[in-house]
Design an enzyme around this catalytic site. Structure first.
Site, short mmCIF file in Angstrom:
data_model
loop_
_atom_site.label_atom_id
_atom_site.label_comp_id
_atom_site.label_asym_id
_atom_site.label_seq_id
_atom_site.Cartn_x
_atom_site.Cartn_y
_atom_site.Cartn_z
N GLU A 518 -37.49 33.37 64.87
CA GLU A 518 -36.86 32.10 64.53
C GLU A 518 -35.68 31.76 65.42
O GLU A 518 -35.54 30.61 65.84
CB GLU A 518 -36.41 32.13 63.06
CG GLU A 518 -37.53 32.06 62.04
CD GLU A 518 -38.21 30.70 62.01
OE1 GLU A 518 -37.65 29.73 62.54
OE2 GLU A 518 -39.32 30.62 61.45
N SER A 519 -34.82 32.73 65.70
CA SER A 519 -33.56 32.40 66.37
C SER A 519 -33.17 33.31 67.51
O SER A 519 -32.15 33.06 68.15
CB SER A 519 -32.43 32.42 65.33
OG SER A 519 -32.21 33.75 64.86
#
Length: 712
Positions: A518-519
């Site tokens: 995700e990040s």
């Protein structure tokens, strides 16, 4: 940092077992003291935040010849470009390779345009660095040419093509549109093209505006023209029926027939397929017929129609491409037609067929059709790479994945630590200018000779700069080398991750795998869709799960790592329960939302888990699920070694047990067979986007993610 001072790196003990760090990583550590910028730099940034350019300019001088002085001067010039564009132009000329000169050039061009300094505008445009040309800047350039009598016929043709695209143009295009009007370029054909573009984009309100504009310009027949195309979009079957009665169709009639069939194919592929044989070549030319056939065949594949495979395989070569060929394989997979799978695989290009995804499915087809030795040979070849398909291949062979026992190389960083571009990146990070620091790091990496790039990757590792280290390792081509896995798959915020995993009945490896995808462990990032923080939660989803899971968080700061991990773990646990522990469905829902997963479940029979994953319609979600599952296994492997260390026992021998990927890929049941929480009632209150919108794609699109494709 003095030129003769080596960075005071925190050399973390890298006694590696099977290529993994034998220690516990903490949260992202603060920069080493050696990277703390001098007071003049932080004072200059503070002054600029208060619009005190005088103090900031003095601080530039105080910094002397240094990368920080160059950066602070750039920031001053960004603030003063309106009053002194000449100084900005001089900086750009003297620093064309400075990573932030593109920002200053874009800012200065806007200033010059606002001040009608068109000759200066053209002069700056021709200088390095080059910029992308979105419509607003392209129109400014054309206006500069118009004002300096340099606007030529090729420019006019390009400007007309932009106008005809059927979208509203920025205000900076007013001048070039006025030129087109006064030079009689916006005739009836041009207006009709713009109307077609607007209708095909679904922008009917804009099309109405174009009609009003054309009517004021005394262009006849536009309202009727729009009505005809709008009716074709709203009721393609009715338009087709009308067009079929025309004995001598014009080129315009043929174009409308083609587009109406394409709209029909997207809405009802079967109806479009039934019409194609009854239309004559005069009504629908062969090239248009093939386009329609391609559209309906792909739509059938995306919506899992049983005819999809036959339609895709029957397409003429002229409209066959990567999309049609790979979806022919997926269409056969969806029905577990292994002969069809093999036949479709034969049609892939040589390069595509050699990719692990398709080699895996060739082996599955071979096994299903009795060629066990052929299947085993292909699976054996996939064991080279520790990824989703390599792990699946090991499971299919019933053997442990052959993790290699390679220590991470110790790379000296003194070859890069005194490089001004490298120093700028780490100083900016220390000063809290994290977005600019990330850009500066990648620019420094690309500018280094290849022999020095591993040293810069090591420097990011030493500083626990997880996202830059991961990207650098990928750009070195070492992303699949277990010797680098400690840093490609770090374990920051361990206390919070382990506590929340335990609280939610999950395992830390699953949280880490989602967080990484995700990040890339960037707690400050947000996506274009609005998702925020480490686990990229939408604010509405965060509020919902806070209430649903009784977390009791009064204030929700999604950029706070502990808060984000708490909410993300609770939401992932909710999805895990929702799908009765079926990991692929939960992971897909985390990315695309529960509503999409409900649509993607099989209609009338169970599907093998690996088949379901590889026939997910969205490209991003399909890749996302595979990446998260592969990363989870790598984290599981890492955790087993760290656990052994904490107990002061030997780590499990390489090959003690096979990976568990197939154990997670249990058969996916039809949507009506879901025994857990009622999905319909859940999605009525759960934000439809779930945790959608990975910021890793925004941060590193070429490395860590692919753009999501939403099928028509």
């Amino acid at each position: 940092m003095p030129a003769n001072t080596r960075i005071g790196s925190r050399w973390i003990g890298l006694a590696l077992s099977f290529g993994l760090m034998q220690g516990v990583l903490a949260a992202e550590a603060p920069p080493a003291p050696a990277w703390m910028p001098p007071p003049a730099f932080t004072e200059g940034l503070t002054a600029l935040a208060a619009a005190d350019v005088t103090t900031a300019s003095a601080d530039v001088q105080a910094l002397g010849e240094s990368p920080l002085a160059t950066y602070l001067q750039f920031r001053v010039l960004m603030a003063t470009a309106s009053s002194d564009p000449a100084a900005a132009v001089a900086f750009i000329q003297n620093n064309p390779d400075f990573i932030f000169s593109t920002n200053l050039k874009a800012r200065t061009l806007s200033v010059l345009a606002a001040q009608n300094r068109w000759a200066d505008y053209l002069a700056l445009t021709s200088q390095a660095p080059s910029l992308k040309n979105p419509p607003a800047r392209q129109c400014q350039y054309w206006q500069a040419e118009i004002e300096t009598q340099a606007f030529g016929e090729s420019d006019a043709a390009d400007a007309l093509a932009l106008w005809q695209q059927g979208r509203a143009l920025p205000k900076s295009c007013d001048a070039v549109v006025h030129w087109l009007e006064t030079h009689d370029r916006l005739d009836r054909a041009a207006y009709q093209a713009r109307l077609r573009g607007a209708v095909m984009d679904g922008n009917l309100s804009f099309a109405e505006l174009v009609v009003r504009q054309g009517t004021r310009a005394k262009i006849p027949g536009l309202a009727a023209y729009l009505r005809r195309w709008r009716d074709a979009r709203v009721d393609p079957s009715g338009t087709i029926a009308t067009l079929k009665t025309i004995k001598k169709p014009t080129a315009e009639d043929q174009a409308l027939m083609t587009q109406a069939l394409i709209w029909l194919a997207r809405a009802d592929p079967q109806a479009a397929a039934e019409l194609l044989p009854v239309l004559s070549v005069r009504q629908l030319p062969a090239e248009s017929r093939d386009r329609v056939a391609q559209t309906l065949a792909l739509k059938a594949a995306y919506t899992r129609m049983p005819q999809a495979y036959a339609w895709l395989m029957a397409l003429p070569e002229a409209v066959q491409n990567h999309e049609t060929r790979t979806w022919a394989v997926r269409a056969a997979l969806r029905t577990e037609d292994w002969r069809g799978v093999r036949q479709a695989l034969y049609r892939l290009s040589v390069d595509t067929a050699a990719q692990p995804e398709w080699q895996y499915w060739r082996a599955r087809a071979d096994e299903a059709l009795g060629d066990k030795s052929g299947a085993e040979a292909r699976w054996q070849a996939l064991l080279i790479v520790p990824d989703y398909y390599g792990f699946l291949a090991a499971d299919r062979l019933g053997v442990p994945f052959p993790w290699r026992s390679l220590p991470h190389p110790q790379i000296a960083t003194d070859t890069v630590v005194n490089n001004p571009a490298v120093q700028l990146a780490f100083y900016l990070r220390s000063a809290g200018q994290i977005d600019d620091a990330r850009r500066a790091y990648l620019a420094a990496f690309e500018a280094l000779p290849p022999a020095q790039q591993p040293a810069l990757a090591q420097l990011a590792i030493d500083e626990q700069w997880y996202d830059r280290a991961s990207i650098a390792i990928a750009r070195l081509g070492k992303q699949d080398d277990p010797a680098w896995f400690t840093w490609r798959y770090p374990m920051p915020w361990r206390d919070a991750v382990e506590a929340q995993a335990k609280a939610q009945g999950l395992t830390p490896d699953w949280l880490y795998a989602v967080m990484r995808r995700e990040s890339l462990f960037m707690s400050d990032v947000g996506s274009g869709a609005g998702a925020q923080g480490l686990m990229q939660l939408m604010p509405a989803t965060a509020r919902w799960i806070n209430h649903k899971a009784n977390l009791g968080l009064d204030a929700i700061d999604l950029h706070d790592p502990a808060t984000n991990i708490t909410l993300g773990a609770a939401y992932l646990a909710h999805l895990n329960m929702l799908y009765d522990g079926q990991m692929p469905l939960a992971v897909a829902a985390y990315n695309a939302g529960p509503g999409r997963v409900k649509q993607w479940r099989p209609e009338d029979r169970s599907l093998p888990g690996d088949v379901w994953v590889d026939t997910i319609v969205f490209d991003e979600t399909r890749n996302y699920v595979r990446a998260v599952m592969g990363a989870r296994l790598i984290y599981q492997w890492r955790s087993s070694i760290l656990e052994a260390q904490s107990k002061k026992v030997d780590p499990p021998p390489v090959g003690e047990k096979p990976p568990a990927l197939l154990a997670w890929l249990t058969p996916v049941t039809p949507s009506g067979g879901q025994p857990a929480v009622d999905l319909a009632s859940t999605t009525a209150t759960t934000p439809a986007g779930a945790a959608a919108g990975s910021a890793a794609s925004a941060a590193t699109p070429s490395l860590e993610s692919v753009a999501q494709t939403r099928r028509p």
